[in-house]
Scaffold this motif. Structure first.
Motif, short mmCIF file in Angstrom:
data_model
loop_
_atom_site.label_atom_id
_atom_site.label_comp_id
_atom_site.label_asym_id
_atom_site.label_seq_id
_atom_site.Cartn_x
_atom_site.Cartn_y
_atom_site.Cartn_z
N ASP A 295 -18.49 9.48 7.29
CA ASP A 295 -19.80 10.08 7.06
C ASP A 295 -20.10 10.08 5.55
O ASP A 295 -19.43 10.76 4.77
CB ASP A 295 -19.77 11.51 7.61
N LYS A 296 -21.14 9.33 5.17
CA LYS A 296 -21.46 9.20 3.74
C LYS A 296 -21.95 10.52 3.12
O LYS A 296 -21.97 10.68 1.91
CB LYS A 296 -22.50 8.10 3.52
N ASP A 297 -22.39 11.46 4.00
CA ASP A 297 -22.85 12.74 3.46
C ASP A 297 -21.71 13.74 3.32
O ASP A 297 -21.92 14.88 2.89
CB ASP A 297 -23.94 13.35 4.38
N PHE A 300 -15.44 13.99 2.17
CA PHE A 300 -14.07 13.73 2.60
C PHE A 300 -13.76 12.23 2.68
O PHE A 300 -14.55 11.45 3.19
CB PHE A 300 -13.83 14.37 3.99
N ARG A 301 -12.65 11.84 2.13
CA ARG A 301 -12.16 10.46 2.22
C ARG A 301 -10.79 10.49 2.84
O ARG A 301 -10.04 11.46 2.65
CB ARG A 301 -12.00 9.85 0.82
N LEU A 302 -10.44 9.45 3.52
CA LEU A 302 -9.10 9.39 4.10
C LEU A 302 -8.14 9.04 2.96
O LEU A 302 -8.04 7.88 2.55
CB LEU A 302 -9.08 8.32 5.19
N MET A 303 -7.49 10.05 2.41
CA MET A 303 -6.62 9.82 1.26
C MET A 303 -5.44 8.94 1.68
O MET A 303 -4.94 9.06 2.81
CB MET A 303 -6.11 11.15 0.69
N GLY A 304 -5.00 8.07 0.77
CA GLY A 304 -3.91 7.15 1.10
C GLY A 304 -4.41 5.91 1.80
O GLY A 304 -3.62 5.06 2.24
N PHE A 305 -5.73 5.80 1.92
CA PHE A 305 -6.32 4.60 2.53
C PHE A 305 -7.18 3.89 1.51
O PHE A 305 -7.89 4.52 0.73
CB PHE A 305 -7.19 4.98 3.74
N GLY A 306 -7.14 2.58 1.54
CA GLY A 306 -7.98 1.78 0.65
C GLY A 306 -7.26 1.48 -0.64
O GLY A 306 -6.35 2.22 -1.06
N HIS A 307 -7.60 0.39 -1.24
CA HIS A 307 -7.00 0.00 -2.51
C HIS A 307 -7.92 -0.96 -3.22
O HIS A 307 -8.59 -1.77 -2.58
CB HIS A 307 -5.63 -0.67 -2.28
N ARG A 308 -7.96 -0.85 -4.55
CA ARG A 308 -8.84 -1.73 -5.31
C ARG A 308 -8.46 -3.21 -5.12
O ARG A 308 -9.33 -4.07 -5.02
CB ARG A 308 -8.79 -1.34 -6.79
N VAL A 309 -7.19 -3.51 -5.03
CA VAL A 309 -6.83 -4.92 -4.93
C VAL A 309 -6.26 -5.36 -3.57
O VAL A 309 -6.44 -6.50 -3.18
CB VAL A 309 -5.87 -5.37 -6.07
N ASP A 352 -14.16 -0.09 13.16
CA ASP A 352 -15.01 -1.06 12.45
C ASP A 352 -15.22 -0.69 10.98
O ASP A 352 -15.20 -1.55 10.11
CB ASP A 352 -16.39 -1.16 13.13
N TYR A 353 -15.48 0.61 10.73
CA TYR A 353 -15.74 1.05 9.35
C TYR A 353 -14.59 0.61 8.44
O TYR A 353 -14.80 0.04 7.38
CB TYR A 353 -15.91 2.57 9.33
N PHE A 354 -13.37 0.90 8.86
CA PHE A 354 -12.20 0.60 8.04
C PHE A 354 -11.90 -0.90 8.01
O PHE A 354 -11.54 -1.45 6.97
CB PHE A 354 -10.98 1.40 8.52
N1 ACO Z 1 -11.89 6.77 3.12
C1 ACO Z 1 -13.17 6.48 3.52
N2 ACO Z 1 -13.92 5.50 2.97
C2 ACO Z 1 -13.37 4.79 1.97
C3 ACO Z 1 -12.07 5.04 1.49
C4 ACO Z 1 -11.31 6.07 2.11
N3 ACO Z 1 -10.07 6.34 1.70
N4 ACO Z 1 -11.78 4.19 0.48
C5 ACO Z 1 -12.87 3.43 0.33
N5 ACO Z 1 -13.84 3.79 1.21
C6 ACO Z 1 -15.15 3.14 1.38
C7 ACO Z 1 -16.10 3.53 0.28
O1 ACO Z 1 -16.87 4.66 0.63
C8 ACO Z 1 -16.93 2.29 0.16
O2 ACO Z 1 -17.83 2.25 1.25
P1 ACO Z 1 -19.30 1.62 1.07
O3 ACO Z 1 -19.07 0.17 0.77
O4 ACO Z 1 -19.97 1.86 2.38
O5 ACO Z 1 -19.96 2.37 -0.05
C9 ACO Z 1 -15.95 1.15 0.39
O6 ACO Z 1 -14.93 1.73 1.23
C10 ACO Z 1 -15.32 0.59 -0.88
O7 ACO Z 1 -14.71 1.66 -1.60
P2 ACO Z 1 -14.72 1.84 -3.16
O8 ACO Z 1 -14.52 3.28 -3.49
O9 ACO Z 1 -15.94 1.15 -3.73
O10 ACO Z 1 -13.44 0.99 -3.54
P3 ACO Z 1 -12.67 1.07 -4.92
O11 ACO Z 1 -11.93 -0.20 -5.04
O12 ACO Z 1 -13.59 1.46 -6.03
O13 ACO Z 1 -11.65 2.31 -4.71
C11 ACO Z 1 -9.79 3.56 -4.03
C12 ACO Z 1 -10.36 2.16 -4.29
C13 ACO Z 1 -10.08 4.50 -5.24
C14 ACO Z 1 -8.29 3.48 -3.86
C15 ACO Z 1 -10.45 4.14 -2.74
O14 ACO Z 1 -10.16 3.32 -1.64
C16 ACO Z 1 -10.03 5.59 -2.46
O15 ACO Z 1 -10.66 6.52 -2.99
N6 ACO Z 1 -8.96 5.80 -1.63
C17 ACO Z 1 -8.46 7.12 -1.37
C18 ACO Z 1 -7.61 7.59 -2.55
C19 ACO Z 1 -6.28 6.87 -2.61
O16 ACO Z 1 -5.57 6.74 -1.62
N7 ACO Z 1 -5.90 6.46 -3.83
C20 ACO Z 1 -4.61 5.82 -4.08
C21 ACO Z 1 -4.76 4.38 -4.42
S1 ACO Z 1 -3.17 3.64 -4.61
C22 ACO Z 1 -2.68 4.10 -6.11
O17 ACO Z 1 -3.40 4.33 -7.04
C23 ACO Z 1 -1.28 4.22 -6.29
#
Ligand code: ACO
Length: 428
Positions: A295-297, A300-309, A352-354
């Motif tokens: 939910d964009k509003d 909350f983010r799923l911590m530990g998910f997603g990575h810049r690279v 799908d979102y993830f």
């Molecule tokens: N939960 C929900 N949505 C997410 C998440 C998440 N954990 N991570 C990314 N997204 C969504 C964003 O909202 C965005 O959606 P949109 O395209 O609809 O706007 C899209 O995925 C891209 O995310 P960005 O934030 O633009 O990606 P970025 O590369 O800038 O950020 C980051 C990467 C900071 C790691 C991000 O995924 C995040 O905040 N994750 C949660 C925090 C985390 O686990 N950090 C540890 C990283 S590993 C480390 O540093 C050791």
């Protein structure tokens, strides 16, 4: 592959050199672009900007590859030790036995810290976050070793600072915990290996005999290896930029510790456990929390998910997930939070979102579960990360110095007011 690229702007065309890395990564060298054209490139968050040419760590986010000095993370995590990996990262090659024994000896000779540092530690309230204490203690080394302030001194002098930092960080890390819990600090034991010595200083008490559990020591050592370097991430880029002003090693690394602290970087491991505990207390409804994450509003983010690279999988997370199962099993720990984490991962990988955003568990998703099983308190998780990342920061600082890199100083596109006239206060 062409060795030049052409950029056209305002009817003019500019030719720029193309740089190719040893794994065939391609970059346009825009160093001369502004001098030629008066135009800069804009890339907030450096999402597509290479800041250096580095021979330390190779990472392919699409294929999920991570290598230190050419060795795969899987092989190092399985067969090496953290101190050996530290040597590899800092000096470029795996050491032979004699070299490694000498290195180990040097590191263990410097584990003690000046008694006056204890006074600094005692000045911190017990509520102080150990990351703040850690970075302050690292900075304090500049006061105890003023000769370290000049990074242009001889190689031997610089190397001594490197050894001192490697040796003393576990002492600082353990002492920052002792300060928090109000226990007396434990002095290092040089008969123990690097990781066991840290565990001893962290959990030992003067009144009790503390035996380091080899399962715990091995698991922590492996976690430290997995964190040891990760090319130009937020904290490492910070270390290089601070060091590029010719600030000392200690000052640069202290800046790295602070950069690591944030929840979007190293602080994520603490944030993950806090999130999982919250979900558990809330009844463990993973679907509800997944909906919140999407939910964009909702912030909350799923911590530990997603990575810049990493846009496919994080190879460290794969190793850690398996290690979490093994360690909990060996220690006989049953942590319901592990089930919540696995449940969330399962749902997210099909959602799908993830999937569309290529969001996968990163290194921090499961590391906190292992730290918990090892008895490490939540606010020490990021300190563990700092301990692991230290050799990488040192290696990157050293490489930046040896390459003679210029001071890091980005440009900007100004969006503020045009020139206006000052109006005295009584006329506003
Ligand atoms: N939960 C929900 N949505 C997410 C998440 C998440 N954990 N991570 C990314 N997204 C969504 C964003 O909202 C965005 O959606 P949109 O395209 O609809 O706007 C899209 O995925 C891209 O995310 P960005 O934030 O633009 O990606 P970025 O590369 O800038 O950020 C980051 C990467 C900071 C790691 C991000 O995924 C995040 O905040 N994750 C949660 C925090 C985390 O686990 N950090 C540890 C990283 S590993 C480390 O540093 C050791």
């Amino acid at each position: 592959m062409s060795n030049s690229a052409e950029i056209r702007i305002n009817g003019n065309s500019y030719e720029l050199p193309v740089v190719v890395g040893s794994e065939d990564e391609v970059a346009i060298d825009i160093g001369s672009f502004r001098t030629q054209s008066g135009v800069i490139t804009l890339d907030p968050g450096f999402k597509n900007t290479g800041s250096t040419q580095s021979a330390i760590t190779f990472l392919d986010g699409e294929k999920g590859i991570l290598r230190y000095r050419g060795y795969s993370i899987e092989e190092l995590a399985e067969n090496s030790t953290f101190l050996e990996v530290a040597y590899l990262l800092i000096y470029g090659e795996l050491p032979d036995k004699e070299t490694f024994d000498q290195f180990k000896k040097e590191v263990s000779l410097h584990t003690l810290v000046n008694e006056d540092i204890k006074k600094i530690l005692e000045g911190f309230p017990s509520a102080a976050h150990p990351m703040g204490v850690l970075s302050s203690l690292v900075t304090s080394l500049t006061a105890f070793y003023p000769e370290s302030l000049d990074p242009n001194r001889s190689k031997d002098r610089v190397n001594l600072s490197i050894i001192r930092l490697l040796a003393k960080l576990p002492t600082f890390a353990a002492w920052s915990y002792k300060n928090e819990v109000g226990h007396p600090v434990m002095y290092p034991r040089n008969d123990l290996d690097y990781t066991s010595n840290f565990l001893y200083m962290m959990f030992g008490l003067p009144s009790e005999k503390y035996e380091v559990d080899p399962v715990v020591a091995k698991a922590l050592d492996q976690l430290l290896i997995l964190h040891a370097d990760h090319e130009q991430n937020c904290s490492t880029a910070t270390v290089r930029v601070v060091g590029s002003s010719q600030a000392s090693l200690f000052a640069s690394i202290s800046a790295g510790v602070n950069a690591l602290w944030g929840p979007l970087h190293g602080g994520a491991n603490q944030a993950v456990i806090e999130m999982l505990a919250r979900i558990q207390q809330d009844g463990g409804d993973t679907a509800k929390w997944m909906a919140k994450a999407k939910d964009k509003d909702d912030p909350f983010r799923l911590m530990g998910f997603g990575h810049r690279v990493y846009k496919n999988f994080d190879p460290r997370a794969k190793i850690i997930k398996k290690a979490a199962d093994d360690v909990l099993d060996k220690l006989g720990v049953n942590d319901p939070i592990l089930d919540i984490a696995k449940g969330l991962e399962e749902v997210a990988l099909k959602d799908d979102y993830f999937v569309e955003r290529k969001l996968y568990p990163n290194v921090d998703f499961y590391s906190g579960i292992i730290y918990r099983a090892l008895g490490i308190p939540v606010d020490m998780f990021t300190v563990m990360f700092a301990l692991g990342r230290l050799p990488g920061w040192i290696a990157q600082w050293k490489e930046m110095r040896e390459n003679g890199e210029p001071i890091g100083r980005p440009r900007q596109v100004y969006t503020g007011s045009k020139l206006r006239q000052y109006v005295p206060m009584n006329k506003r």
